[in-house]
Design an enzyme around this catalytic site. Structure first.
Site, PDB file in Angstrom:
ATOM      1  N   HIS A  25     -12.205  26.984  38.898  1.00  0.00           N
ATOM      2  CA  HIS A  25     -13.188  26.427  39.844  1.00  0.00           C
ATOM      3  C   HIS A  25     -12.787  26.744  41.289  1.00  0.00           C
ATOM      4  O   HIS A  25     -13.632  27.078  42.111  1.00  0.00           O
ATOM      5  CB  HIS A  25     -13.278  24.903  39.691  1.00  0.00           C
ATOM      6  N   LYS A  49     -21.363  14.557  28.283  1.00  0.00           N
ATOM      7  CA  LYS A  49     -19.897  14.678  28.323  1.00  0.00           C
ATOM      8  C   LYS A  49     -19.252  13.336  28.643  1.00  0.00           C
ATOM      9  O   LYS A  49     -19.702  12.627  29.539  1.00  0.00           O
ATOM     10  CB  LYS A  49     -19.484  15.673  29.413  1.00  0.00           C
ATOM     11  N   ARG A 101     -17.747  33.060  33.063  1.00  0.00           N
ATOM     12  CA  ARG A 101     -16.506  33.556  32.471  1.00  0.00           C
ATOM     13  C   ARG A 101     -16.758  34.580  31.379  1.00  0.00           C
ATOM     14  O   ARG A 101     -15.875  35.340  31.022  1.00  0.00           O
ATOM     15  CB  ARG A 101     -15.707  32.388  31.879  1.00  0.00           C
ATOM     16  N   SER A 140     -11.949  23.079  31.413  1.00  0.00           N
ATOM     17  CA  SER A 140     -11.412  21.738  31.676  1.00  0.00           C
ATOM     18  C   SER A 140     -11.022  21.035  30.381  1.00  0.00           C
ATOM     19  O   SER A 140     -10.044  20.287  30.344  1.00  0.00           O
ATOM     20  CB  SER A 140     -12.438  20.907  32.441  1.00  0.00           C
TER      21      SER A 140
HETATM   22  N1  COA Z   1     -13.283  28.514  35.810  1.00  0.00           N
HETATM   23  C1  COA Z   1     -12.831  27.608  34.945  1.00  0.00           C
HETATM   24  N2  COA Z   1     -13.603  26.846  34.166  1.00  0.00           N
HETATM   25  C2  COA Z   1     -14.905  27.026  34.298  1.00  0.00           C
HETATM   26  C3  COA Z   1     -15.454  27.948  35.175  1.00  0.00           C
HETATM   27  C4  COA Z   1     -14.573  28.709  35.964  1.00  0.00           C
HETATM   28  N3  COA Z   1     -15.001  29.623  36.830  1.00  0.00           N
HETATM   29  N4  COA Z   1     -16.778  27.912  35.073  1.00  0.00           N
HETATM   30  C5  COA Z   1     -17.031  26.986  34.149  1.00  0.00           C
HETATM   31  N5  COA Z   1     -15.898  26.456  33.672  1.00  0.00           N
HETATM   32  C6  COA Z   1     -15.753  25.481  32.597  1.00  0.00           C
HETATM   33  C7  COA Z   1     -15.514  24.088  33.016  1.00  0.00           C
HETATM   34  O1  COA Z   1     -14.140  23.833  33.115  1.00  0.00           O
HETATM   35  C8  COA Z   1     -16.167  23.320  31.895  1.00  0.00           C
HETATM   36  O2  COA Z   1     -15.285  23.219  30.810  1.00  0.00           O
HETATM   37  P1  COA Z   1     -15.445  22.091  29.673  1.00  0.00           P
HETATM   38  O3  COA Z   1     -16.838  22.222  29.096  1.00  0.00           O
HETATM   39  O4  COA Z   1     -14.383  22.448  28.735  1.00  0.00           O
HETATM   40  O5  COA Z   1     -15.259  20.764  30.342  1.00  0.00           O
HETATM   41  C9  COA Z   1     -17.321  24.222  31.469  1.00  0.00           C
HETATM   42  O6  COA Z   1     -16.982  25.493  31.916  1.00  0.00           O
HETATM   43  C10 COA Z   1     -18.652  23.914  32.092  1.00  0.00           C
HETATM   44  O7  COA Z   1     -18.503  22.914  33.004  1.00  0.00           O
HETATM   45  P2  COA Z   1     -19.149  22.800  34.404  1.00  0.00           P
HETATM   46  O8  COA Z   1     -19.188  24.068  35.141  1.00  0.00           O
HETATM   47  O9  COA Z   1     -18.446  21.694  35.068  1.00  0.00           O
HETATM   48  O10 COA Z   1     -20.616  22.513  34.014  1.00  0.00           O
HETATM   49  P3  COA Z   1     -21.258  21.416  33.081  1.00  0.00           P
HETATM   50  O11 COA Z   1     -21.771  22.153  31.899  1.00  0.00           O
HETATM   51  O12 COA Z   1     -20.412  20.248  32.800  1.00  0.00           O
HETATM   52  O13 COA Z   1     -22.401  20.935  34.021  1.00  0.00           O
HETATM   53  C11 COA Z   1     -24.315  21.260  35.469  1.00  0.00           C
HETATM   54  C12 COA Z   1     -23.246  21.892  34.623  1.00  0.00           C
HETATM   55  C13 COA Z   1     -23.816  20.112  36.300  1.00  0.00           C
HETATM   56  C14 COA Z   1     -24.805  22.349  36.407  1.00  0.00           C
HETATM   57  C15 COA Z   1     -25.453  20.855  34.525  1.00  0.00           C
HETATM   58  O14 COA Z   1     -24.993  19.936  33.581  1.00  0.00           O
HETATM   59  C16 COA Z   1     -26.593  20.247  35.299  1.00  0.00           C
HETATM   60  O15 COA Z   1     -27.371  20.954  35.906  1.00  0.00           O
HETATM   61  N6  COA Z   1     -26.695  18.902  35.255  1.00  0.00           N
HETATM   62  C17 COA Z   1     -27.735  18.176  35.965  1.00  0.00           C
HETATM   63  C18 COA Z   1     -28.920  17.910  35.056  1.00  0.00           C
HETATM   64  C19 COA Z   1     -29.965  18.987  35.199  1.00  0.00           C
HETATM   65  O16 COA Z   1     -30.316  19.396  36.282  1.00  0.00           O
HETATM   66  N7  COA Z   1     -30.480  19.405  34.048  1.00  0.00           N
HETATM   67  C20 COA Z   1     -31.483  20.428  33.995  1.00  0.00           C
HETATM   68  C21 COA Z   1     -30.854  21.769  34.061  1.00  0.00           C
HETATM   69  S1  COA Z   1     -32.098  23.032  34.061  1.00  0.00           S
END
Ligand code: COA
Length: 171
Positions: A25, A49, A101, A140
């Site tokens: 991140h 989550k 990724r 994560s």
């Molecule tokens: N490096 C390391 N890890 C990364 C990464 C990077 N560059 N990019 C993503 N990840 C990992 C995270 O660690 C996380 O790991 P985990 O699933 O093991 O915990 C995973 O990828 C994805 O997590 P994150 O990027 O935090 O996204 P998320 O899937 O939890 O949430 C949101 C993404 C917040 C954008 C999405 O849930 C959202 O839009 N929520 C709001 C509701 C909404 O608008 N819904 C309609 C969408 S159209």
């Protein structure tokens, strides 16, 4: 956005769970802040989550662990419950930043990017940044699993995050 207010700054939002923030991140934040005048890093509640850290704890870690990062744009931090499109509107952001990724990430991110663009009537686009090779395997949930078992974390997270994880799961 505040009615009648047109910012000349380029404003983006990087939403995520950040539970906790990883080196992956941080790499995306450092690169993205070079592209925009303001980058809002947003801890967004994901109902599917169960999180180890509270929103406040995740925000605190983001603030402290980004303090030494390089880059041009201003960083702001916020926590939000709701849709990313609503958050972007509130912040006046025209872009969403997401890290990729792998092809699997793209497959799940693309429908979200297109839906968000649609919901914002074309006023919101997603900028994808490819994760560097050193970050492409980090997640994560893996970090939490390794921390719970007392494994080595220094290549995955910064010292401050490692300390916070050890306090949550002393082994
Ligand atoms: N490096 C390391 N890890 C990364 C990464 C990077 N560059 N990019 C993503 N990840 C990992 C995270 O660690 C996380 O790991 P985990 O699933 O093991 O915990 C995973 O990828 C994805 O997590 P994150 O990027 O935090 O996204 P998320 O899937 O939890 O949430 C949101 C993404 C917040 C954008 C999405 O849930 C959202 O839009 N929520 C709001 C509701 C909404 O608008 N819904 C309609 C969408 S159209």
């Amino acid at each position: 956005m505040v009615e009648g207010y047109m910012s000349t700054e380029t404003i983006a939002v990087y939403p995520g769970s950040f539970d906790p923030v990883t080196r992956g991140h941080l790499e995306i934040i450092e690169r993205a802040r070079d592209l925009f005048d303001v980058l809002h890093v947003a801890v967004v509640a994901n109902p599917s989550k169960e999180c180890l850290f509270s929103s406040e704890e995740r925000l605190d870690l983001l603030r402290t662990e980004t303090a030494a990062l390089g880059g041009r744009g201003r960083l702001e931090f916020t926590a939000f419950e709701g849709l990313t499109v609503q958050l972007a509107d509130k912040l006046g952001a025209r872009w969403i930043v997401r890290g990729l990724r792998s092809g699997a990430d793209l497959a799940s991110e693309l429908p979200m990017a297109l839906t968000n663009r649609d919901c914002a009537e074309g006023e919101l686009d997603t900028v994808f940044l490819p994760a560097g090779p050193a970050s492409s395997y980090i997640s994560s949930s893996l970090v939490r699993e390794i921390a719970a078992a007392g494994g080595r974390l220094d290549t995955l997270v910064t010292g401050g995050v490692e300390e916070a994880l050890r306090k949550k799961s002393p082994s």
